[in-house]
Design a protein around this motif. Structure first.
Motif, short mmCIF file in Angstrom:
data_model
loop_
_atom_site.label_atom_id
_atom_site.label_comp_id
_atom_site.label_asym_id
_atom_site.label_seq_id
_atom_site.Cartn_x
_atom_site.Cartn_y
_atom_site.Cartn_z
N THR A 346 0.84 -1.19 0.00
CA THR A 346 0.00 0.00 0.00
C THR A 346 0.88 1.24 0.00
OG1 THR A 346 -1.65 -1.23 1.27
CG2 THR A 346 -1.89 1.17 1.20
N GLU A 347 1.99 1.17 0.73
CA GLU A 347 2.91 2.31 0.86
C GLU A 347 3.64 2.64 -0.44
OE1 GLU A 347 2.59 0.53 5.04
OE2 GLU A 347 2.57 -0.18 2.97
N THR A 348 3.64 1.74 -1.43
CA THR A 348 4.25 2.02 -2.74
C THR A 348 3.18 2.30 -3.78
OG1 THR A 348 4.32 -0.31 -3.42
CG2 THR A 348 6.23 0.52 -2.21
N THR A 349 2.02 2.77 -3.33
CA THR A 349 0.86 2.97 -4.22
C THR A 349 0.55 1.67 -4.95
OG1 THR A 349 1.72 5.22 -4.52
CG2 THR A 349 -0.22 4.65 -5.79
N ALA A 350 0.65 0.58 -4.22
CA ALA A 350 0.26 -0.78 -4.64
C ALA A 350 1.31 -1.51 -5.45
CB ALA A 350 -1.06 -0.77 -5.41
N ILE A 351 2.15 -0.81 -6.20
CA ILE A 351 3.04 -1.50 -7.14
C ILE A 351 4.46 -0.96 -7.04
CG2 ILE A 351 3.47 -2.01 -9.59
CD1 ILE A 351 0.47 -1.68 -10.07
N THR A 372 10.92 4.02 -10.18
CA THR A 372 11.11 3.38 -8.88
C THR A 372 12.50 2.77 -8.79
OG1 THR A 372 8.76 2.86 -8.67
CG2 THR A 372 10.26 1.54 -7.35
N GLU A 373 13.18 3.02 -7.69
CA GLU A 373 14.49 2.42 -7.42
C GLU A 373 14.34 1.39 -6.31
OE1 GLU A 373 17.96 5.32 -7.32
OE2 GLU A 373 16.25 6.66 -6.96
N ARG A 385 12.46 3.44 -3.23
CA ARG A 385 12.15 4.87 -3.23
C ARG A 385 11.71 5.25 -4.65
NH1 ARG A 385 18.11 7.78 -2.53
NH2 ARG A 385 18.94 7.26 -4.60
N GLY A 386 10.95 6.34 -4.74
CA GLY A 386 10.47 6.78 -6.04
C GLY A 386 9.21 7.61 -5.92
N ASP A 387 8.63 7.93 -7.08
CA ASP A 387 7.44 8.77 -7.12
C ASP A 387 6.22 8.09 -6.51
OD1 ASP A 387 8.97 10.63 -8.48
OD2 ASP A 387 8.33 9.91 -10.46
N GLY A 408 16.24 7.98 3.63
CA GLY A 408 15.00 8.19 2.90
C GLY A 408 14.45 7.04 2.11
N TRP A 409 14.98 5.82 2.26
CA TRP A 409 14.44 4.66 1.56
C TRP A 409 13.32 4.03 2.39
CZ3 TRP A 409 16.27 2.53 -3.16
CH2 TRP A 409 17.40 3.16 -3.69
N LEU A 410 12.26 3.59 1.70
CA LEU A 410 11.18 2.88 2.39
C LEU A 410 11.65 1.49 2.79
CD1 LEU A 410 8.15 2.60 3.22
CD2 LEU A 410 7.76 1.62 0.95
N LEU A 411 11.46 1.15 4.06
CA LEU A 411 11.80 -0.17 4.57
C LEU A 411 10.59 -1.08 4.37
CD1 LEU A 411 13.36 1.06 7.96
CD2 LEU A 411 14.58 0.59 5.82
#
Length: 542
Positions: A346-351, A372-373, A385-387, A408-411
Motif C-alpha cells: 500500500t505504501e508504494t501505491t500498490a506496485i 522506482t528504485e 524509493r520513487g514517485d 530516505g528509503w522505504l523499509l
C-alpha cells in the motif's frame, strides 16, 4: 490534468458508454455513463450539503458496485480524502479505524451495515447510498488540488498490530496510472477494442483501487463481481481477457482441476502426469526428445480443454498480494495461460515491480517499474524509493519515521533477492523470521507456501517455532491426515534439519477475517494465530 479530471472527463464525454458493468450471476448489468455522472453529481451535492470541504475525510464502506465507484469519484471530485474500508471487516475494527480517520461523513452501503457500525460507534456521521444519491446535482469541474495533497487514506491490513492509514497523494497516483497503463499495453497489445477486465477483489485494497482507476483512466470498462459465492458463474459469464488474482484463488483452481482429472480414465491421468513431468523438464532446460510429442498430445487432448473451461478468452492472469508458488505459475503456463506477477505495498501505491512479456520467470515478481528504485540492505531487506512512495501514515509520525531509513528509503520489511537482469524475488518477511533454540534464522513463508501447494485441500499453512526446539506446522482446510503426513515427509527430505517440520496438526476451523486469523486481504495474522493456538502449541512442545 489530474487523474480525477481525466476519469470524470471520460464519464461525462460519452454518456452512452458503460464503463461500469456489474455481474449478477450470468447477467451483465451495465451502468451507462449518464447514470454514473448523475450519481456523482448528486453525491457531490449531498457531501457539500453536509459541510464536506477540501481535505475532509469521507469513509466509504461497501461491497464493490457501480454505486461504490460513483461515491469514490464524488469524494475525490469534491477535494475530500477518500477513505475506503472493507465491508466484511469486524465492526469493532472498522470503528477503530474510523475514529482514527476522524471523518466528516461515513458512507455505508445499506441500513444493515450502518446499524452494525452504530453498534460500535453510536455517534458515527453515517449515511447510506440511498441518502447519498438524493442530493442536488452539482455539475462542476473537480476541486483543484496540489500534487502533495492527500487523495486517499488506505488502512493497512494490520498483520502485526493496529492498522495504520497510508496517505497516498495526487502525485503518487498521477505517477502510477500512466505507468500501469503503459505496462498493460505492453502485456496485452493494442486490440482495437476495449479489454474485457473482470474484478472480484474489494476496491478498498490498494491493488484493486489501481485496477479500477487504471480502467477508468484508460476509458476501459470494468466488470465487477457482486457475489463472491457465485464467483465462478460471474467469471465464466464475463469471459475476460485478464483479471487480477491472489495466489489462493489460483491454487484452488489448480487443485480443483487436478482433483477432477484424477477421476478420469486412467489413460488420461497417465498422459497428464507424463506431460506435466515433461513440461517441468523443459522449464528446467532438461527436455528429452520424446517430450515434444507427449506435450503435443496433452495439449490436444487435455490442456486446451482445461484452458477453455477456465476461460476461453483468457490471455493472461495477473497475480499479487502474496508470493505465488512456482509450481502453480508453471502449471498455468503449461496450459497456455501466462501468469504475470506484481509486487508492491500500500505504501508504494500498490506496485513496485511488474513482470514484462516474455521476461516473466516463475517465482520472481518482475523488474522495478519506471520511476522506482530498489536495492537490498545489508541484512537482505528490500528498500524502495520513487514517485510512488507514500507521504506517511495518517497522524502517526512515529510510525512514519520508523518506515524509512535515515537516507530516505522505504523499509518494506520484505526479504528479497535479485538476479543479474534486475528481476526480483520475494523470499519472506524480515520481521517474520523464526529463530528456534538452535539459533538458526528461518523464513516461514517458503515452507508454508510449499505445504499449501502440495497438500490437497490445504487452504492455509502457518509455521511456528520461534524460541522453540523445532518447527511445528498448522494446516487449515479439508485435508486428509495421511496425505499431510506423506507431504510433510516428502518436504522434510528436501530441507536441512533445522528447517524440517517435526510436528503438525490440522486446525479444526478455517482461517478467515471473520474469526480474526486472517487480515481483510487474506494474509496470516501471525500474532493472532499464535495466541489462538497457544494451548495446542504448548501441548505439542511439552
Amino acid at each position: 490534468m489530474t487523474f480525477v479530471d481525466r476519469m470524470l472527463g471520460f464519464v461525462t464525454d460519452d454518456p452512452r458508454k458503460s464503463l461500469l458493468v456489474e455481474m449478477h450471476g450470468v447477467t451483465k448489468v451495465p451502468t451507462p455513463n449518464s447514470d454514473t455522472s448523475d450519481r456523482i453529481g448528486r453525491a457531490r451535492g449531498f457531501l457539500r450539503a453536509q459541510g464536506v470541504v477540501k481535505g475532509d475525510r469521507v469513509v466509504l464502506v461497501a461491497p464493490n458496485s457501480a454505486r461504490w465507484v460513483a461515491a469514490d469519484l464524488a469524494i475525490l471530485a469534491e477535494g475530500a480524502i477518500s477513505v475506503p474500508m472493507y465491508a466484511r471487516q469486524a465492526p469493532a475494527e472498522l470503528a477503530e479505524m474510523m475514529h482514527d480517520a476522524e471523518p466528516r461523513v461515513v458512507i455505508a452501503s445499506d441500513d444493515a451495515l450502518a446499524e452494525a457500525i452504530r453498534g460500535e460507534w453510536p455517534e458515527a456521521p453515517l449515511v447510506t447510498f440511498e441518502e447519498l444519491f438524493r442530493g442536488d446535482v452539482i455539475d462542476e469541474p473537480a476541486v483543484p488540488r496540489a500534487d502533495d495533497d492527500v487523495a486517499t487514506v488506505i488502512y493497512t491490513s494490520g498483520t502485526s498490530g493496529a492498522a495504520k492509514g497510508v496517505m497516498l497523494t495526487m502525485a503518487n497516483i498521477d505517477a502510477m496510472l500512466p505507468t500501469v497503463t503503459a505496462s498493460l499495453e505492453r502485456l496485452m497489445g493494442k486490440r482495437g477494442e476495449d479489454d474485457v477486465v473482470f474484478h472480484y477483489l474489494p476496491f478498498c485494497f490498494a491493488g484493486s483501487r489501481i485496477v479500477l482507476w487504471t480502467c477508468l483512466y484508460r476509458n476501459n470498462p470494468i466488470h465487477m463481481s457482486t457475489d463472491l459465492n457465485d464467483l465462478k458463474t460471474e467469471f465464466t459469464a464475463a469471459r475476460p481477457h485478464y483479471f487480477l488474482n491472489v495466489p489462493t484463488l489460483l491454487e484452488r483452481i489448480k487443485n480443483g482441476v487436478e482433483d477432477n482429472l484424477m477421476e478420469q480414465n486412467p489413460a488420461v491421468v497417465a498422459l497428464y502426469e507424463r506431460a506435466k513431468r515433461a513440461y517441468q523438464r523443459d522449464v528446467c532446460g532438461r527436455g528429452r526428445v520424446a517430450d515434444g510429442m507427449i506435450l503435443a498430445a496433452a495439449r490436444a487432448l487435455i490442456f486446451n480443454k482445461i484452458k477453455a473451461k477456465i476461460g476461453p478468452r483468457l490471455e493472461c492472469l495477473i497475480c499479487g498480494s502474496a508470493p505465488l508458488g512456482e509450481d502453480t505459475q508453471v502449471w498455468f503456463e503449461m496450459l497456455g495461460i501466462p501468469v504475470y506477477q506484481v509486487y508492491g505495498l500500500t505504501e508504494t501505491t500498490a506496485i513496485a515491480t511488474m513482470d514484462e512479456p516474455r521476461a516473466a520467470k516463475p517465482g520472481r515478481v518482475g523488474h522495478a517499474i519506471p520511476g522506482t528504485e530498489m536495492k537490498l540492505a545489508e541484512d537482505g531487506e528490500l528498500l524502495v524509493r520513487g514517485d510512488n512512495i507514500f507521504a506517511g501514515y495518517w497522524r502517526n509520525e512515529d510510525a512514519t519515521k520508523a518506515a524509512f531509513s535515515d537516507d530516505g528509503w522505504l523499509l518494506t520489511g520484505d526479504a528479497a533477492e535479485v538476479d543479474n537482469s534486475g528481476n526480483w524475488r520475494i523470499v519472506g518477511r524480515t520481521r517474520n523470521i523464526l529463530v528456534p533454540s538452535s539459533g538458526h534464522n528461518i523464513a516461514p513463508e517458503p515452507i508454508e507456501q510449499q505445504l499449501v501447494e502440495t497438500i490437497r485441500g490445504a487452504e492455509h499453512a502457518v509455521v511456528f517455532g520461534h524460541a522453540r526446539p523445532f518447527l511445528t506446522a498448522v494446516i487449515s482446510g479439508p485435508v486428509d491426515e495421511g496425505d499431510v503426513e506423506a507431504r510433510v515427509e516428502a518436504l522434510n527430505s528436501e530441507l536441512p534439519h533445522y528447517r524440517r517440520i517435526r510436528k503438525w496438526f490440522v486446525a479444526p476451523e478455517l482461517f478467515s477475517p471473520e474469526n480474526g486469523l486472517l487480515t481483510a486481504n487474506q494474509k496470516l495474522k501471525r500474532g493472532a494465530l499464535e495466541s489462538h493456538f497457544k494451548d495446542k502449541l504448548d501441548e505439542v512442545y511439552a
